[in-house]
Design a protein around this motif. Structure first.
Motif, short mmCIF file in Angstrom:
data_model
loop_
_atom_site.label_atom_id
_atom_site.label_comp_id
_atom_site.label_asym_id
_atom_site.label_seq_id
_atom_site.Cartn_x
_atom_site.Cartn_y
_atom_site.Cartn_z
N ALA A 144 0.85 -1.19 0.00
CA ALA A 144 0.00 0.00 0.00
C ALA A 144 0.89 1.24 0.00
O ALA A 144 2.07 1.18 0.37
CB ALA A 144 -0.91 0.01 1.22
N GLU B 280 -5.32 -8.02 -0.05
CA GLU B 280 -5.27 -7.07 -1.17
C GLU B 280 -6.53 -7.19 -2.03
O GLU B 280 -7.02 -8.29 -2.28
CB GLU B 280 -4.04 -7.33 -2.05
CG GLU B 280 -2.78 -6.69 -1.53
CD GLU B 280 -1.69 -6.65 -2.60
OE1 GLU B 280 -1.83 -7.33 -3.63
OE2 GLU B 280 -0.70 -5.93 -2.40
N THR C 12 -7.05 -1.46 -3.36
CA THR C 12 -6.83 -1.17 -1.94
C THR C 12 -6.18 -2.36 -1.24
O THR C 12 -6.16 -3.47 -1.75
CB THR C 12 -8.15 -0.85 -1.22
OG1 THR C 12 -9.03 -1.99 -1.32
CG2 THR C 12 -8.82 0.39 -1.78
N CYS C 13 -5.65 -2.07 -0.07
CA CYS C 13 -5.12 -3.11 0.82
C CYS C 13 -5.82 -2.92 2.16
O CYS C 13 -5.82 -1.82 2.72
CB CYS C 13 -3.61 -2.98 0.97
SG CYS C 13 -2.88 -4.18 2.11
N GLY D 110 -6.46 7.07 3.06
CA GLY D 110 -7.08 5.83 3.50
C GLY D 110 -8.19 6.08 4.50
O GLY D 110 -8.58 7.22 4.78
N ARG E 44 -4.87 2.76 -0.02
CA ARG E 44 -4.85 2.59 -1.47
C ARG E 44 -3.51 2.00 -1.90
O ARG E 44 -2.50 2.15 -1.22
CB ARG E 44 -5.13 3.91 -2.18
CG ARG E 44 -4.10 4.98 -2.00
CD ARG E 44 -4.51 6.27 -2.69
NE ARG E 44 -3.48 7.27 -2.62
CZ ARG E 44 -2.49 7.39 -3.49
NH1 ARG E 44 -2.43 6.56 -4.53
NH2 ARG E 44 -1.57 8.33 -3.37
N LYS E 45 -3.49 1.35 -3.04
CA LYS E 45 -2.27 0.70 -3.53
C LYS E 45 -2.00 1.06 -4.97
O LYS E 45 -2.83 1.69 -5.62
CB LYS E 45 -2.38 -0.82 -3.39
CG LYS E 45 -3.68 -1.41 -3.96
CD LYS E 45 -3.72 -2.90 -3.87
CE LYS E 45 -2.97 -3.50 -5.05
NZ LYS E 45 -3.26 -4.92 -5.24
#
Length: 515
Positions: A410, A442, A446-447, A495, A514-515
């Motif tokens: 992330a 995951e 997002t994570c 986040g 977020r990733k």
């Protein structure tokens, strides 16, 4: 030195720790430390500033270090009791944090000093409190802003500036940007197309001309602002780089400028080809282009200056918070400890000693919570981090059965460690649970990290309240800051964080990044 005298001495030393000239603060603190505890010498080092304070200057110093913090190293000469050293440590930590934030504040001011924009700080009466180098060059030393510069457009010294302001407590930060080139463009456009093109290509401001037949001209700076070529922009329609909810306003403004109507400058979001967004100020004016009505429109990129404004506002709020915490909360805790100690001496009530200990532990807890504050104001560059690796590193600090499942990456920075440490500390200290499960998963963009304990849980009525600054609940609560910092850090990563019930019992802190 008895306990009462020790607490009184710590209280007086605490009052010496304040933002200001770092050398003076360290010198005053060192002299008082020598006087109070009989040390032979005192030496303080701030390596990042290449600063050293020696008292006395000609003493023979040893290499032993009594304290090493984030920016400060302290050495003392003479025999020191372990109990006194332990009592002094919270003060040393506070001194370290105060100096760190003084350094940070000075750096921010120096950055603003070298800005090419005019930056002024004025009070409620309009008096100038401070201004940067550029503003001093333009206005010189004066008590108030010139009368002609108290509106959105400032004509001064043969140049034109766009002026904007933001409230920071009781003060106002005024930022002026030189738009003289934009004004000259408008004049050149009225005088002739050839002069206009030559001038427009020479300036770093995005310039377009729009007429009844569509886009008539775009300069090179438009490509730099948007990441698209001019041909791409004309073929795909310029409006497509503007968010849908802002397109109608831009179109109406351009139509008004074409017809010669007066529409003031306003802010707009531009979405670049690479997906990043830039904030611009849009200005327009009516011109004749090959004998037909048209509008000259300029897009001045103010992304960095708005970030600076926001950062200055955030810094002011943060400095206000730390000042309240360190000067009010710590002071109150030590004052309470002193009062309980006096009660004990008068009444010989052993319960008073427990309250003394609790007050001192509260002071220590407040200072420890400042580590999260430090990460909050550092604001490092966000990068993809291995979430599982960070959780594993933090988990090693706890004497707790922590089970980690899953993995993921992330966007975050070093502050993510403080997020996990605060939540795990919360579980260890308040929940009554001897086990914590951390699940990392995951998704497409997002994570999600779920941190579940099996303790007494968190009542529904306070699930939203626990993230507010200063909120406390239960007998084991300390500062009311830890989860507040967690929320602030997670929001900085774009986040979310919230708490749910665990089944069959306990609480689950959910963090979505977020990733």
């Amino acid at each position: 030195m008895n306990d009462k005298d020790l607490i009184a001495t710590l209280f007086e030393l605490e009052s010496l720790i304040r933002p200001g000239d770092i050398r003076s603060v360290l010198t005053e603190f060192g002299k008082e430390l020598i006087r109070r505890f009989g040390f032979r010498w005192f030496r303080a080092e701030v390596p990042i500033l290449n600063l050293e304070v020696r008292i006395p200057e000609n003493a023979e110093f040893e290499d032993s270090v009594e304290f090493s913090g984030s920016v400060l190293r302290l050495h003392t000469g003479g025999r020191i009791d372990d109990l006194i050293l332990k009592a002094l440590r919270p003060l040393f930590e506070r001194l370290d944090y105060t100096i760190a934030y003084s350094i940070f504040y000075d750096v921010m001011l120096n950055v603003l000093q070298f800005s090419e924009d005019l930056i002024l700080l004025v009070d409620e009466e309009g008096r100038i409190v401070e201004m940067n180098r550029k503003a001093r060059e333009i206005f010189g030393l004066r008590e108030k802003l010139p009368e002609e510069c108290r509106s959105e457009i400032c004509e001064f010294g043969g140049r034109t500036y766009s002026m904007g302001g933001i409230k920071v407590g009781k003060l106002k930060v005024i930022v002026g940007r030189d738009i003289t080139q934009i004004k000259r463009l408008e004049e050149a456009a009225r005088e002739g197309e050839e002069n206009f093109r030559r001038l427009a290509e020479a300036i770093p401001i995005a310039v377009v001309v729009y007429g009844k037949d569509g886009w008539l001209f775009m300069n090179k700076a438009v490509e730099e602002l948007t990441g698209y070529t001019r041909e791409d922009l004309i073929s795909r329609q310029f409006r497509e780089i503007v968010p849908e909810n802002e397109r109608e306003k831009l179109e109406k403004a351009i139509e008004a400028w074409v017809e010669g109507e007066d529409v003031g400058p306003y802010r707009l979001t531009v979405r670049r080809k690479d997906g990043r967004e830039r904030r611009v100020i849009v200005r327009g004016a009516s011109i004749k282009w090959k004998g037909k009505k048209a509008a000259i429109v300029t897009f001045t990129d103010v992304t960095e200056i708005e970030e600076d404004r926001e950062r200055l506002k955030e810094l002011s709020e943060m400095l206000s918070l730390i000042n309240r915490i360190l000067r009010h909360d710590v002071l109150n805790a030590l004052t309470s400890a002193l009062a309980y100690l006096e009660f004990y001496e008068d009444m010989k009530d052993e319960s008073m000693l427990k309250k003394v200990r609790n007050s001192i532990e509260r002071s220590v807890a407040i200072i420890k919570d400042m580590r999260a504050f430090e990460e909050l104001v550092k604001k490092g560059e966000l990068k993809l981090v291995d979430v599982r690796k960070v959780v594993e590193e933090v988990a090693r600090k706890f004497d707790l059965d922590i089970r980690i499942r899953g993995s993921g990456r992330a966007f975050a920075d070093d502050g993510l460690r403080e997020v996990f440490e605060n939540i795990l500390q919360n579980a260890a200290q308040h929940s009554g649970s001897d086990r914590v499960d951390v699940t990392i998963k995951e998704f497409s963009d997002t994570c999600e990290i779920r941190i579940a304990d099996y303790g007494k849980g968190i009542p529904n009525a306070i699930k939203d309240e626990i993230f507010k600054e200063g909120f406390k609940f239960g007998d084991t609560s300390r500062t009311g800051l830890g989860l507040h910092f967690v929320k602030k850090l997670v929001e900085r990563y774009n986040g979310e964080v919230w708490v749910e019930d665990n089944i069959p019992k306990g609480a689950v802190f959910v963090i979505r990044l977020r990733k």
